[in-house]
Design an enzyme around this catalytic site. Structure first.
Site, PDB file in Angstrom:
ATOM      1  N   ALA A  15     -16.388  -9.257   3.467  1.00 17.11           N
ATOM      2  CA  ALA A  15     -16.953  -7.954   3.093  1.00 17.11           C
ATOM      3  C   ALA A  15     -18.447  -8.076   2.853  1.00 17.11           C
ATOM      4  CB  ALA A  15     -16.239  -7.400   1.853  1.00 17.11           C
ATOM      5  N   GLU A  34     -24.419 -15.449  -3.675  1.00 18.15           N
ATOM      6  CA  GLU A  34     -23.075 -16.036  -3.766  1.00 18.15           C
ATOM      7  C   GLU A  34     -23.086 -17.025  -4.917  1.00 18.15           C
ATOM      8  OE1 GLU A  34     -19.849 -15.953  -2.348  1.00 18.15           O
ATOM      9  OE2 GLU A  34     -19.609 -17.439  -3.948  1.00 18.15           O
ATOM     10  N   GLY A  49      -4.426 -12.317  10.796  1.00 19.14           N
ATOM     11  CA  GLY A  49      -5.160 -11.658  11.858  1.00 19.14           C
ATOM     12  C   GLY A  49      -5.885 -10.450  11.302  1.00 19.14           C
ATOM     13  N   GLY A 156     -24.099 -12.812  -9.755  1.00 17.37           N
ATOM     14  CA  GLY A 156     -24.458 -11.474 -10.184  1.00 17.37           C
ATOM     15  C   GLY A 156     -23.917 -11.248 -11.583  1.00 17.37           C
ATOM     16  N   ARG A 259      15.590 -18.652   2.741  1.00 21.00           N
ATOM     17  CA  ARG A 259      16.721 -18.860   1.824  1.00 21.00           C
ATOM     18  C   ARG A 259      17.903 -17.998   2.237  1.00 21.00           C
ATOM     19  NH1 ARG A 259      14.127 -17.103  -3.310  1.00 21.00           N
ATOM     20  NH2 ARG A 259      12.309 -16.698  -2.021  1.00 21.00           N
ATOM     21  N   LYS A 309      10.523 -17.011  12.463  1.00 17.44           N
ATOM     22  CA  LYS A 309       9.376 -17.261  11.580  1.00 17.44           C
ATOM     23  C   LYS A 309       9.228 -18.738  11.218  1.00 17.44           C
ATOM     24  CE  LYS A 309       6.539 -14.754   8.740  1.00 17.44           C
ATOM     25  NZ  LYS A 309       6.559 -13.642   7.800  1.00 17.44           N
ATOM     26  N   HIS A 382      -1.341 -14.366  -4.500  1.00 14.53           N
ATOM     27  CA  HIS A 382      -2.027 -14.403  -3.224  1.00 14.53           C
ATOM     28  C   HIS A 382      -3.168 -13.397  -3.110  1.00 14.53           C
ATOM     29  CE1 HIS A 382      -2.453 -15.409   0.916  1.00 14.53           C
ATOM     30  NE2 HIS A 382      -2.152 -14.202   1.339  1.00 14.53           N
ATOM     31  N   ARG A 422      -0.221  -5.110  -0.026  1.00 17.69           N
ATOM     32  CA  ARG A 422      -1.056  -5.204   1.165  1.00 17.69           C
ATOM     33  C   ARG A 422      -0.272  -5.792   2.340  1.00 17.69           C
ATOM     34  NH1 ARG A 422      -3.554  -9.275   3.614  1.00 17.69           N
ATOM     35  NH2 ARG A 422      -2.937 -10.700   1.953  1.00 17.69           N
ATOM     36  N   GLY A 425      -2.690  -8.934   7.638  1.00 20.41           N
ATOM     37  CA  GLY A 425      -3.605  -8.468   8.688  1.00 20.41           C
ATOM     38  C   GLY A 425      -4.513  -7.343   8.237  1.00 20.41           C
ATOM     39  N   ALA A 427      -6.176  -7.336   5.288  1.00 21.53           N
ATOM     40  CA  ALA A 427      -7.296  -7.786   4.448  1.00 21.53           C
ATOM     41  C   ALA A 427      -8.555  -7.929   5.295  1.00 21.53           C
ATOM     42  CB  ALA A 427      -6.961  -9.110   3.762  1.00 21.53           C
ATOM     43  N   ILE A 428      -8.435  -8.606   6.429  1.00 16.28           N
ATOM     44  CA  ILE A 428      -9.604  -8.794   7.295  1.00 16.28           C
ATOM     45  C   ILE A 428     -10.088  -7.440   7.820  1.00 16.28           C
ATOM     46  CG2 ILE A 428     -10.437  -9.873   9.437  1.00 16.28           C
ATOM     47  CD1 ILE A 428     -10.029 -11.974   7.365  1.00 16.28           C
TER      48      ILE A 428
END
Ligand code: ADP
EC number: 1.3.2.4
Length: 449
Positions: A15, A34, A49, A156, A259, A309, A382, A422, A425, A427-428
């Site tokens: 971002a 940063e 992705g 910051g 499981r 998976k 996460h 969320r 894929g 987040a990006i």
């Protein structure tokens, strides 16, 4: 003067870099700060992705998709508490964001499927490179090419405002220079989430106490405090993405279906300790009680074949295997003899149709075919869905939903895009689209002020 610019960007994840590059390209002089000694934040760690709809990459693969479907999938995944206006931007700008990244040199030509998506729309580099590392590298290279002033080890601390409440810059703390002001008409907060801060996480959701996190060390949420001190309102902070079985080796969540399809959980002593398909919080608590606060998902080739998976986990190198349980135990640091006995006993429960030890209700298959696998898992946090409240121009809002003039937010530090959950894929997609938007809006705003 050196420390006076149009736009300050706080944070060097996807971002932050998107915002910095886009503010620059819209005519602004930019400083990016940063606090950590390395760039990239969590964005750099993203393995999935970039979700986008209606892209040329999808068309090349005959995938039919449109922003409307992406909107619906995202709302459904977020249990419909997402801010629909923000999700509209996420989905309708997604193609433009992929094109923007591609024009800057990114390869997002491979398109795969992620959970919660009704079609393939997760864009990633061909050949399996991690999307996050790739995207951050491309953005960083572009920032350097533009001579954007990037200041590492610089935190910051506090937003500076004038008497009328307009943002005028930010107090920062450099590792060597100490405290100083960076003057600017606009500040963009792109400081990421707080999943690494278990004190904060468990205060918001006590079930997550003691969980580790997949996140980089800087993801503790100090950006949230900076925003709150500047009067920003928060949204959905209590929604925190966690999972009882997170791979210790690879930091990926291992789906419950492993499981469900027959894997058992054992500790280092080679013993089962819980009904594997109990609720998430009970499974997590039981794992945390074991030696080393982790456990192993054990399964064989029959489970592997039942769930596609699993090949992904094997591909990521988080599911080592051996041709016997004894060997697997030795290799992974589990008592192999006990493990062999445990699996034999479990298999007898499968035959009998009853788990005499832990009353596991489903016993889909015995574990006795081909290779055996062990995924070391521990409960982990996460992603934090909530954060600073923004509007459709990435402007930060206060509790009365009034814009704080000159303050912008983008990425995981914000709330509303992902609702209660969320999708992989997104987040990006979020950080590129809203980072870019924040940069553009902040540059425009700074020209007027
Ligand atoms: P996103 O995915 O939203 O871009 P990331 O986690 O990738 O978020 O990046 C956020 C970055 O911001 C991290 O590198 C983090 O160290 C940095 N950061 C967080 N708080 C501050 C702060 N107060 N000052 C400077 N940088 C910060």
């Amino acid at each position: 003067p050196r420390d006076t610019v149009d736009v300050v960007v706080v944070g060097s994840g996807g971002a932050g870099f998107s915002a910095a590059v886009s503010a620059h390209d819209n005519g602004a002089k930019v400083i990016l700060i940063e606090k950590e000694p390395v760039i990239g934040g969590n964005a750099k760690l993203a393995a999935g992705g970039m979700n986008a709809a209606w892209t040329d990459q999808q068309k090349a693969k005959n995938i039919k998709d449109d922003p409307e479907i992406m909107f619906k999938d995202t709302m459904k995944g977020g249990r419909n508490i997402n801010d629909p206006e923000l999700v509209k931007i996420l989905s309708s700008h997604s193609k433009g964001s992929v094109d923007w990244m591609t024009a800057m040199g990114a390869d997002l030509s491979d398109v795969g499927r992620m959970g919660g998506a009704s079609v393939n729309r997760s864009h990633r580099p061909t050949g399996g490179a991690g999307v996050g590392a790739h995207v951050v590298q491309v953005l960083y290279d572009n920032a350097v090419k533009r001579n954007i002033d990037i200041r590492m080890n610089t935190r910051g601390i506090e937003i500076l405002k004038d008497d009328s409440g307009k943002v005028k810059g930010i107090l920062v703390k450099g590792m060597y220079k100490g405290y100083y002001w960076v003057k600017a008409d606009a500040v963009i907060l792109a400081t990421g989430g707080f999943a690494k801060n278990n004190e904060r996480v468990s205060k918001l959701d006590p079930k997550l106490k003691g969980f580790v996190s997949t996140n980089q060390p800087g993801a503790v949420g100090d950006g949230i405090d900076v925003a709150a001190n500047a009067g920003a309102a928060m949204k959905d902070l209590e929604y925190i993405q966690a999972h009882p079985t997170l791979s210790v080796k690879g930091g990926v969540m291992v789906t419950e279906a492993v499981r469900g399809n027959g894997a058992i959980l054992v500790n280092r002593e080679g013993k089962r300790f819980v009904n594997e398909i109990t609720t998430r919080d009970k499974a997590a608590a039981a794992i945390l009680k074991q030696t080393g606060k982790s456990a192993y998902l054990i399964f064989d080739d029959s489970v592997r074949k039942s769930l596609k998976k699993i090949d992904k986990y094997i591909g990521l190198g988080v599911a080592p295997s051996a041709d016997s349980l004894e060997k697997l135990g030795k290799q992974e640091g589990i008592d192999g003899k006990a493990l062999t006995e445990t699996v034999a006993r479990y298999n007898s429960f499968v035959t009998a149709g009853k788990d005499a030890d832990f009353e596991r209700p489903n016993l889909p298959r015995a574990l006795n075919e081909g290779n055996y696998y062990a995924i070391e898992v521990t409960p982990g946090v996460h992603h934090t869905m909530g954060g600073v409240m923004i509007d459709t121009k990435a402007e930060v809002m206060d509790a009365k939903k009034q814009v704080i003039p000159g303050l912008y937010g983008a990425g995981e530090v914000t709330g509303g895009v992902h609702g209660a959950n969320r999708l992989g894929g997104n987040a990006i997609s979020d950080i590129i689209t809203f980072g870019r938007l924040a940069g553009e809006e902040a540059a425009k705003y700074s020209k007027k002020n």
